[in-house]
Design a protein around this motif. Sequence first.
Motif, mmCIF file in Angstrom:
data_model
loop_
_atom_site.group_PDB
_atom_site.id
_atom_site.type_symbol
_atom_site.label_atom_id
_atom_site.label_comp_id
_atom_site.label_asym_id
_atom_site.label_seq_id
_atom_site.Cartn_x
_atom_site.Cartn_y
_atom_site.Cartn_z
ATOM 1 N N TYR A 164 0.123 6.717 -18.316
ATOM 2 C CA TYR A 164 -0.716 6.054 -17.320
ATOM 3 C C TYR A 164 -0.353 6.547 -15.931
ATOM 4 O O TYR A 164 0.770 6.980 -15.689
ATOM 5 N N SER A 165 -1.309 6.455 -15.008
ATOM 6 C CA SER A 165 -1.022 6.730 -13.603
ATOM 7 C C SER A 165 -1.840 5.777 -12.743
ATOM 8 O O SER A 165 -2.875 5.255 -13.177
ATOM 9 N N VAL A 166 -1.346 5.516 -11.524
ATOM 10 C CA VAL A 166 -2.019 4.604 -10.602
ATOM 11 C C VAL A 166 -1.977 5.186 -9.196
ATOM 12 O O VAL A 166 -1.255 6.138 -8.912
ATOM 13 N N SER A 167 -2.762 4.575 -8.323
ATOM 14 C CA SER A 167 -2.703 4.875 -6.897
ATOM 15 C C SER A 167 -2.943 3.565 -6.142
ATOM 16 O O SER A 167 -3.559 2.638 -6.668
ATOM 17 N N ARG A 168 -2.446 3.500 -4.916
ATOM 18 C CA ARG A 168 -2.676 2.316 -4.091
ATOM 19 C C ARG A 168 -2.897 2.782 -2.654
ATOM 20 O O ARG A 168 -2.059 2.652 -1.774
ATOM 21 N N GLU A 169 -4.071 3.334 -2.433
ATOM 22 C CA GLU A 169 -4.421 3.858 -1.107
ATOM 23 C C GLU A 169 -4.958 2.766 -0.188
ATOM 24 O O GLU A 169 -4.927 2.908 1.038
ATOM 25 N N LYS A 170 -5.481 1.705 -0.786
ATOM 26 C CA LYS A 170 -6.005 0.587 -0.002
ATOM 27 C C LYS A 170 -5.427 -0.703 -0.556
ATOM 28 O O LYS A 170 -5.172 -0.820 -1.759
ATOM 29 N N LYS A 171 -5.299 -1.682 0.280
ATOM 30 C CA LYS A 171 -4.707 -2.955 -0.132
ATOM 31 C C LYS A 171 -5.515 -3.617 -1.238
ATOM 32 O O LYS A 171 -4.962 -4.230 -2.148
ATOM 33 N N GLU A 172 -6.843 -3.477 -1.165
ATOM 34 C CA GLU A 172 -7.687 -4.211 -2.094
ATOM 35 C C GLU A 172 -7.945 -3.486 -3.399
ATOM 36 O O GLU A 172 -8.579 -4.035 -4.290
ATOM 37 N N SER A 173 -7.451 -2.275 -3.560
ATOM 38 C CA SER A 173 -7.805 -1.478 -4.726
ATOM 39 C C SER A 173 -6.566 -0.903 -5.423
ATOM 40 O O SER A 173 -5.666 -0.377 -4.763
ATOM 41 N N PHE A 174 -6.571 -0.969 -6.763
ATOM 42 C CA PHE A 174 -5.420 -0.474 -7.539
ATOM 43 C C PHE A 174 -5.940 0.113 -8.855
ATOM 44 O O PHE A 174 -5.791 -0.485 -9.917
ATOM 45 N N VAL A 192 0.837 -1.197 0.000
ATOM 46 C CA VAL A 192 0.000 0.000 0.000
ATOM 47 C C VAL A 192 0.877 1.254 0.000
ATOM 48 O O VAL A 192 1.932 1.292 0.620
ATOM 49 N N ASN A 193 0.414 2.256 -0.739
ATOM 50 C CA ASN A 193 1.081 3.564 -0.851
ATOM 51 C C ASN A 193 2.441 3.505 -1.534
ATOM 52 O O ASN A 193 3.263 4.427 -1.382
ATOM 53 N N ASP A 194 2.673 2.444 -2.273
ATOM 54 C CA ASP A 194 3.919 2.338 -3.038
ATOM 55 C C ASP A 194 3.632 1.642 -4.357
ATOM 56 O O ASP A 194 2.900 0.654 -4.401
ATOM 57 N N PHE A 195 4.205 2.145 -5.459
ATOM 58 C CA PHE A 195 4.044 1.508 -6.750
ATOM 59 C C PHE A 195 5.250 1.835 -7.621
ATOM 60 O O PHE A 195 5.967 2.810 -7.379
ATOM 61 N N GLN A 196 5.457 0.988 -8.620
ATOM 62 C CA GLN A 196 6.624 1.110 -9.497
ATOM 63 C C GLN A 196 6.187 1.088 -10.954
ATOM 64 O O GLN A 196 5.220 0.403 -11.315
ATOM 65 N N LYS A 197 6.930 1.780 -11.811
ATOM 66 C CA LYS A 197 6.650 1.754 -13.240
ATOM 67 C C LYS A 197 7.067 0.416 -13.834
ATOM 68 O O LYS A 197 8.087 -0.157 -13.453
ATOM 69 N N GLY A 198 6.265 -0.040 -14.785
ATOM 70 C CA GLY A 198 6.628 -1.202 -15.562
ATOM 71 C C GLY A 198 7.291 -0.793 -16.869
ATOM 72 O O GLY A 198 7.935 0.243 -16.944
ATOM 73 N N ASP A 199 7.080 -1.599 -17.900
ATOM 74 C CA ASP A 199 7.756 -1.361 -19.175
ATOM 75 C C ASP A 199 7.130 -0.251 -20.011
ATOM 76 O O ASP A 199 7.793 0.363 -20.841
ATOM 77 N N ILE A 200 5.820 0.004 -19.805
ATOM 78 C CA ILE A 200 5.124 0.969 -20.676
ATOM 79 C C ILE A 200 4.276 1.923 -19.852
ATOM 80 O O ILE A 200 3.103 2.120 -20.102
ATOM 81 N N ALA A 201 4.880 2.574 -18.856
ATOM 82 C CA ALA A 201 4.132 3.409 -17.917
ATOM 83 C C ALA A 201 3.737 4.774 -18.485
ATOM 84 O O ALA A 201 2.846 5.435 -17.940
ATOM 85 N N GLU A 202 4.355 5.213 -19.543
ATOM 86 C CA GLU A 202 4.089 6.563 -20.056
ATOM 87 C C GLU A 202 2.631 6.724 -20.471
ATOM 88 O O GLU A 202 2.091 5.908 -21.225
#
Lengths: 114, 115
Positions: free
Chosen positions: A64-74, A52-62
């Motif tokens: 796109y954006s993400v959030s991980r405020e809760k364990k069950e949701s991305f 939670v509250n941590d994420f990393q870019k993959g191969d094609i992140a440009e």
Amino acid sequence: DGGITQSPKYLFRKEGQNVTLSCEQNLNHDAMYWYRQDPGQGLRLIYYSQIVNDFQKGDIAEGYSVSREKKESFPLTVTSAQKNPTAFYLCASSPTGVRTDTQYFGPGTRLTVL
Amino acid sequence: AQKITQTQPGMFVQEKEAVTLDCTYDTSDQSYGLFWYKQPSSGEMIFLIYQGSYDEQNATEGRYSLNFQKARKSANLVISASQLGDSAMYFCAMTVYSSASKIIFGSGTRLSIRP
């Protein structure tokens, strides 16, 4: 039933609009992933999150954006900066995020930009 | 760089026959995992089988077995007694211990089972 849900199944948007794809899991998995699949091809990693509250870019992140405020949701946001967003998007989760973990996938969202 | 190669874009097999789907991989890492996934027309990716690079026995899961030949860097999927419901895309995939937590997928093989 435990599993991964993605909504909606089909999504249509006009060019230049941001759109957010939902991914929820009730498997109590620590790690979650977003993949993009183009016709006739394998999957490519967009973003992943091992905690939670941590994420990393993959191969094609440009574009796109993400959030991980809760364990069950991305949730994944496809921004107007993504030049060719029409694709099939798959969300996955794995128990701990270690490299040998099996990833389990949701049913996918097919995004079409008009 | 890591790479997965599936050289069979499509295959047709008679129902009840066994089928082998080819997969070769390329990595300089000694520790890695190999996976096979099935993708029916609905789109969902279904996990089938896993083989670790240090596993001495070939993995088996019901009608699925993985023919792991480490020296040749191949990880072929064998489906015994094929069924109509086996018709789908099949993807071979790999994770490596020294990389970030991600799976590298091959381009897939479309398997069609004839009645």
